[in-house]
Design a protein around this motif. Structure first.
Motif, mmCIF file in Angstrom:
data_model
loop_
_atom_site.group_PDB
_atom_site.id
_atom_site.type_symbol
_atom_site.label_atom_id
_atom_site.label_comp_id
_atom_site.label_asym_id
_atom_site.label_seq_id
_atom_site.Cartn_x
_atom_site.Cartn_y
_atom_site.Cartn_z
ATOM 1 N N LEU A 202 0.816 -1.215 0.000
ATOM 2 C CA LEU A 202 0.000 0.000 0.000
ATOM 3 C C LEU A 202 0.853 1.269 0.000
ATOM 4 O O LEU A 202 0.388 2.330 -0.420
ATOM 5 C CB LEU A 202 -0.926 -0.001 1.210
ATOM 6 N N ALA A 203 2.092 1.166 0.440
ATOM 7 C CA ALA A 203 2.968 2.348 0.495
ATOM 8 C C ALA A 203 3.562 2.705 -0.867
ATOM 9 O O ALA A 203 4.140 3.788 -1.019
ATOM 10 C CB ALA A 203 4.095 2.099 1.497
ATOM 11 N N GLN A 204 3.384 1.814 -1.865
ATOM 12 C CA GLN A 204 3.982 2.055 -3.181
ATOM 13 C C GLN A 204 3.023 2.791 -4.111
ATOM 14 O O GLN A 204 1.819 2.872 -3.878
ATOM 15 C CB GLN A 204 4.389 0.721 -3.825
ATOM 16 N N SER A 205 3.590 3.318 -5.181
ATOM 17 C CA SER A 205 2.790 3.869 -6.281
ATOM 18 C C SER A 205 2.486 2.738 -7.257
ATOM 19 O O SER A 205 3.361 1.919 -7.564
ATOM 20 C CB SER A 205 3.559 4.977 -6.999
ATOM 21 N N HIS A 206 1.251 2.704 -7.742
ATOM 22 C CA HIS A 206 0.804 1.554 -8.517
ATOM 23 C C HIS A 206 0.494 1.908 -9.973
ATOM 24 O O HIS A 206 0.057 3.014 -10.292
ATOM 25 C CB HIS A 206 -0.439 0.932 -7.870
ATOM 26 N N GLY A 214 -11.910 4.334 -16.116
ATOM 27 C CA GLY A 214 -11.446 4.606 -14.760
ATOM 28 C C GLY A 214 -12.180 3.908 -13.647
ATOM 29 O O GLY A 214 -11.946 4.211 -12.490
ATOM 30 N N GLN A 215 -13.109 2.965 -13.968
ATOM 31 C CA GLN A 215 -13.836 2.320 -12.876
ATOM 32 C C GLN A 215 -12.910 1.447 -12.041
ATOM 33 O O GLN A 215 -11.893 0.972 -12.511
ATOM 34 C CB GLN A 215 -15.015 1.493 -13.419
ATOM 35 N N ARG A 216 -13.296 1.226 -10.802
ATOM 36 C CA ARG A 216 -12.472 0.408 -9.909
ATOM 37 C C ARG A 216 -12.439 -1.033 -10.409
ATOM 38 O O ARG A 216 -13.447 -1.583 -10.831
ATOM 39 C CB ARG A 216 -13.025 0.450 -8.490
ATOM 40 N N LYS A 221 -11.532 -3.145 -5.416
ATOM 41 C CA LYS A 221 -12.718 -3.571 -4.676
ATOM 42 C C LYS A 221 -12.345 -4.491 -3.515
ATOM 43 O O LYS A 221 -12.933 -4.410 -2.427
ATOM 44 C CB LYS A 221 -13.685 -4.275 -5.632
ATOM 45 N N THR A 222 -11.367 -5.352 -3.744
ATOM 46 C CA THR A 222 -10.902 -6.236 -2.668
ATOM 47 C C THR A 222 -10.291 -5.429 -1.533
ATOM 48 O O THR A 222 -10.556 -5.681 -0.349
ATOM 49 C CB THR A 222 -9.876 -7.241 -3.218
ATOM 50 N N LYS A 228 -9.005 -0.566 2.883
ATOM 51 C CA LYS A 228 -7.702 -0.104 2.404
ATOM 52 C C LYS A 228 -7.835 0.538 1.033
ATOM 53 O O LYS A 228 -8.802 0.319 0.309
ATOM 54 C CB LYS A 228 -6.698 -1.265 2.322
ATOM 55 N N GLN A 229 -6.827 1.329 0.670
ATOM 56 C CA GLN A 229 -6.812 1.986 -0.636
ATOM 57 C C GLN A 229 -5.366 2.143 -1.093
ATOM 58 O O GLN A 229 -4.464 2.418 -0.295
ATOM 59 C CB GLN A 229 -7.493 3.358 -0.558
#
Length: 335
Positions: A202-206, A214-216, A221-222, A228-229
């Protein structure tokens, strides 16, 4: 009067040259006289004369001038799909007993897939063709999930490799394999070691592959279900660009495992197990029932079964390659 009208229509049909219907199919597909003429190896003048004969027979302009191109009339729109299906049915009826000999055939397979299929299936198929069917060609079209059935119904596509599609009359589907997800980074990522935990993830850029905008996706969703995001630094519709983007950045990509394994053969990319459980997906091959007993399509489907069998079970014995071999097959999807 009705019987007389029917009789006159039957006489008109008997007088119609089949070559005119073939020309009409090409004209309605190309929507351009010069392109249709080139397709049929005719002069533009000859094709214009053919179009005029068709207009007289159907008592309709069929193609009229539009903005920058010709467009079909409503009568032509109604004719296009049934005509295409009828000609394909006739072609396959004539060819149904023609044996497909891989070593000498000059067949061209029309296949539809997406970036995933390009990376995971096409290299193995082309290697197989080079070995067993050196004169056979392949034309790949982009698979459009919103319009998936139409090219199969029309016969312009013989076989599709993708996620299973919605069930429809005449459509056959067979599971090739189940796929799962992993994480990919450049080989010397400065902040990720051999084990990728959730906090580090989660600390990284993805990097996110978003073919439909652009939908999730299922990864977001998981994570959302866990409260979390992640930060999406780059979103792109193209899976094919991912390996170059990864090797030139510190981005993290969560992607299908077979793709990452293919990239590792070409570039310094590391594979990591995802820090959360992610649902996988099914890859199937899909065809129309008109190709069910077509010798060329039977052979192609047999090759794909064997390719996927070997990829999933590297130590497994080679399956027989005959289309009707008594080898274990992946399950047909329920209709």
């Amino acid at each position: 009067m009705k019987m007389l009208h029917t009789s006159m229509r039957e006489i008109n049909l008997r007088k119609l040259d089949l070559n005119l219907l073939v020309a009409l199919d090409v004209l309605l597909t190309m929507e351009e006289v010069s392109a249709a003429a080139a397709k049929m190896c005719l002069t533009q003048s000859a094709m214009s004369h053919t179009l005029q004969r068709l207009r007289e027979h159907f008592d309709d302009p069929l193609l009229v001038k539009g903005k920058g191109r010709m467009v079909k009339t409503p009568r032509a729109e109604a004719l296009a799909a049934p005509l295409r299906r009828a000609l394909l049915e006739l072609q396959h009826a004539i060819q149904c007993d023609v044996e497909f000999v891989p070593a000498t055939s000059r067949h061209c397979f029309h296949i539809a897939t997406n970036d995933y299929g390009d990376w995971t299936l096409m290299p193995q198929l082309m290697a197989r063709l080079a070995e067993q069917a050196p004169h056979v060609d392949v034309k790949i079209s982009h698979f459009d999930p919103e319009n998936s059935i139409v090219p199969l119904e029309s016969g312009s596509i013989e076989l599709v490799f993708c996620h299973p599609v919605k069930h429809a009359v005449g459509i056959q589907q067979e599971t090739l394999f189940e796929e799962d997800f992993c994480c990919a980074t450049r080989a010397q990522h400065p902040r990720i070691g051999r084990h990728l935990d959730l906090d580090t993830y989660l600390a990284q850029s993805h990097l996110r592959i978003a073919p439909r905008g652009g939908q999730r996706d299922l990864i977001d969703k998981t994570l959302a279900r866990l409260g979390k995001q992640r930060r999406i630094a780059l979103s792109t519709p193209n899976l094919s660009s991912a390996p170059v983007l990864l090797t030139n950045s510190d981005l993290v990509l969560t992607a299908p495992r077979r793709c990452v394994q293919a990239w590792q053969k070409l570039l310094p990319i590391s594979l990591h197990e995802p820090p959360v459980a992610l649902p996988g997906f099914t890859i199937a091959m899909i065809w129309h029932e008109r190709f069910e007993h077509d010798p060329a399509n039977l052979w192609l489907r047999a090759q794909m079964r064997e390719i996927c069998h070997l990829a999933s079970n590297p130590a497994a014995p080679v399956l027989p390659t005959r289309a009707k071999a008594d080898a274990p097959r992946p399950a047909r999807l329920a209709k």
